[in-house]
Scaffold this motif. Structure first.
Motif, short mmCIF file in Angstrom:
data_model
loop_
_atom_site.label_atom_id
_atom_site.label_comp_id
_atom_site.label_asym_id
_atom_site.label_seq_id
_atom_site.Cartn_x
_atom_site.Cartn_y
_atom_site.Cartn_z
N ARG A 138 0.84 -1.21 0.00
CA ARG A 138 0.00 0.00 0.00
C ARG A 138 0.88 1.26 0.00
N THR A 139 0.50 2.22 -0.84
CA THR A 139 1.24 3.47 -0.93
C THR A 139 0.34 4.62 -0.50
N ARG A 140 0.83 5.41 0.45
CA ARG A 140 0.04 6.55 0.91
C ARG A 140 0.51 7.81 0.21
N SER A 141 -0.44 8.47 -0.44
CA SER A 141 -0.10 9.65 -1.24
C SER A 141 -1.03 10.80 -0.86
N ALA A 142 -0.58 12.04 -1.10
CA ALA A 142 -1.39 13.20 -0.73
C ALA A 142 -1.39 14.23 -1.84
N TYR A 143 -2.52 14.90 -1.96
CA TYR A 143 -2.61 16.11 -2.79
C TYR A 143 -2.95 17.26 -1.85
N SER A 144 -2.68 18.51 -2.27
CA SER A 144 -2.72 19.59 -1.29
C SER A 144 -3.91 20.54 -1.43
N THR A 145 -4.65 20.46 -2.51
CA THR A 145 -5.71 21.44 -2.72
C THR A 145 -6.84 20.83 -3.54
N LEU A 146 -8.03 21.42 -3.46
CA LEU A 146 -9.15 20.96 -4.27
C LEU A 146 -9.16 21.62 -5.64
N ALA A 147 -8.12 22.40 -5.94
CA ALA A 147 -8.01 23.06 -7.25
C ALA A 147 -7.62 22.03 -8.30
N VAL A 148 -7.82 22.41 -9.57
CA VAL A 148 -7.58 21.50 -10.69
C VAL A 148 -6.12 21.04 -10.78
N ASN A 149 -5.18 21.81 -10.20
CA ASN A 149 -3.76 21.43 -10.20
C ASN A 149 -3.54 20.07 -9.56
N SER A 150 -4.45 19.68 -8.65
CA SER A 150 -4.32 18.37 -7.98
C SER A 150 -4.90 17.23 -8.81
N SER A 151 -5.54 17.56 -9.93
CA SER A 151 -6.30 16.54 -10.66
C SER A 151 -5.48 15.38 -11.22
N PRO A 152 -4.16 15.53 -11.53
CA PRO A 152 -3.45 14.35 -12.05
C PRO A 152 -3.53 13.13 -11.13
N SER A 153 -3.40 13.34 -9.82
CA SER A 153 -3.46 12.18 -8.91
C SER A 153 -4.90 11.65 -8.82
N TRP A 154 -5.91 12.53 -8.90
CA TRP A 154 -7.31 12.06 -8.90
C TRP A 154 -7.58 11.20 -10.13
N LEU A 155 -7.10 11.68 -11.28
CA LEU A 155 -7.33 10.96 -12.54
C LEU A 155 -6.60 9.62 -12.56
N ALA A 156 -5.40 9.61 -11.96
CA ALA A 156 -4.63 8.36 -11.90
C ALA A 156 -5.36 7.31 -11.05
N LEU A 157 -6.00 7.78 -9.98
CA LEU A 157 -6.74 6.86 -9.11
C LEU A 157 -8.03 6.42 -9.78
N GLU A 158 -8.83 7.39 -10.24
CA GLU A 158 -10.15 7.09 -10.81
C GLU A 158 -10.04 6.33 -12.15
N GLY A 159 -8.97 6.58 -12.89
CA GLY A 159 -8.79 5.89 -14.18
C GLY A 159 -8.16 4.52 -14.04
N GLY A 160 -7.79 4.14 -12.81
CA GLY A 160 -7.20 2.82 -12.56
C GLY A 160 -5.74 2.71 -12.95
N TYR A 161 -5.07 3.86 -13.14
CA TYR A 161 -3.67 3.82 -13.62
C TYR A 161 -2.69 3.45 -12.52
N PHE A 162 -2.97 3.85 -11.28
CA PHE A 162 -2.09 3.41 -10.18
C PHE A 162 -2.12 1.88 -10.10
N ARG A 163 -3.34 1.33 -10.15
CA ARG A 163 -3.49 -0.13 -10.06
C ARG A 163 -2.81 -0.82 -11.24
N GLU A 164 -2.94 -0.21 -12.43
CA GLU A 164 -2.31 -0.77 -13.62
C GLU A 164 -0.79 -0.83 -13.46
N GLN A 165 -0.25 0.12 -12.69
CA GLN A 165 1.20 0.15 -12.43
C GLN A 165 1.56 -0.61 -11.15
N ARG A 166 0.64 -1.45 -10.70
CA ARG A 166 0.85 -2.31 -9.52
C ARG A 166 1.09 -1.50 -8.25
#
Length: 300
Positions: A1-29
């Motif tokens: 398990r990897t614990r990760s953080a983003y710092s704001t609700l602004a769109v600048n944080s969206s890459p990590s949201w998209l990586a999670l919601e798009g299943g890309y973190f899981r795809e990268q194991r």
């Protein structure tokens, strides 16, 4: 398990949201647990005690962590430029028209202040001589200062850019177009984490690269994810926000030297005077991402 953080609700944080919601973190194991922790002291404390291993907290936080002895390193950056827009009252429609006028920023030395100063200086106005900056609070207060006439201009980011357009203020200067270097979207980890789990950084950057590709090619999915995390349901605003952010991101995630140098130049910690971008940046992972051919497979 990897614990990760983003710092704001602004769109600048969206890459990590998209990586999670798009299943890309899981795809990268990677099994990523994503949480919101404010930039600066809060996220540095979480990194120090091992609660967070990788963060997209921006260059300023990671440079400060390094200077405070936490040995935080920038491993990638989703954006290497300052992004904001200078709006003015409708009667001011040229940079020269700002001479002797007041521009609202969130606070002095904040990103909006620095972006405004650097941009107008490049266009020939000397800050604090030809044009004056006033800290008024947050983004809503900056727009309010423009409305009431307490300020003649304001340096705004999304979503206030959209609102300022709707209210008829004049869009004088797109600071993003000037490509002023600043490691706005810096991703980082402590040296300890990078030593113990080097594969984590490689996999994390691959997932973020996939997320940025999705952002740039699937507007509808990006709107959906940004709406979910920012808790905004105004589709017009979400569309404008995504459209604003898409050209700013850089899928190769390379943390440019000049962008990190600007962060260092703005840092008030005494140690910043002798700090070099190489001290606080670990390019191995972005280099490997580029050499691997992975980015080329995304473009096909």
């Amino acid at each position: 398990r990897t614990r990760s953080a983003y710092s704001t609700l602004a769109v600048n944080s969206s890459p990590s949201w998209l990586a999670l919601e798009g299943g890309y973190f899981r795809e990268q194991r990677l099994e990523v647990e994503l949480q919101r922790i404010s930039s600066g002291a809060p996220v540095l404390a979480a990194m120090s005690n091992g609660e967070v291993e990788v963060t997209q907290a921006g260059g300023a936080t990671l440079v400060l962590g390094y200077l405070q002895g936490l040995n935080t390193k920038i491993i990638g950056s989703t954006s290497n430029v300052m992004d904001s827009v200078v709006f003015t009252r409708p009667e001011i429609q040229s940079v020269e028209g700002l001479r002797g006028k007041v521009i609202a920023v969130s606070r002095l030395k904040s990103l909006s202040d620095v972006a405004g100063r650097m941009a107008l200086q490049r266009l020939g106005l000397q800050p604090d001589v030809d044009v004056f900056f006033r800290g008024v609070g947050g983004q809503p207060e900056m727009l309010a200062a423009l409305e009431t006439g307490a300020a003649d201009g304001a340096v705004l980011g999304m979503p206030l850019i959209h609102e300022a357009r709707q209210r008829g203020f004049y869009e004088l200067l797109d600071i993003t177009a000037l490509r002023l270097p600043f490691a706005q979207g810096a991703i980082g980890a402590t040296q300890r984490v990078l030593d113990e789990r080097p594969e984590l950084a490689d996999r994390y950057l691959r997932a973020i690269a996939q997320a940025l590709h999705r952002l740039q090619t699937d507007r509808e999915f990006a709107i959906q994810v940004v709406g979910k995390y920012s808790q905004v349901d105004d589709r017009e605003l979400l569309g404008a926000t995504v459209d604003y952010f898409r050209p700013i991101v850089q899928p190769d995630l390379y943390p440019e030297r000049a962008a990190v140098q600007t962060v260092i130049d703005l840092e008030e910690h005494p140690g910043a005077r002798t700090l070099r971008p190489e001290d606080v940046t670990d390019h191995r992972f972005a280099d490997r991402l580029q050499r691997s051919g992975f980015l080329d497979t995304l473009r096909r």
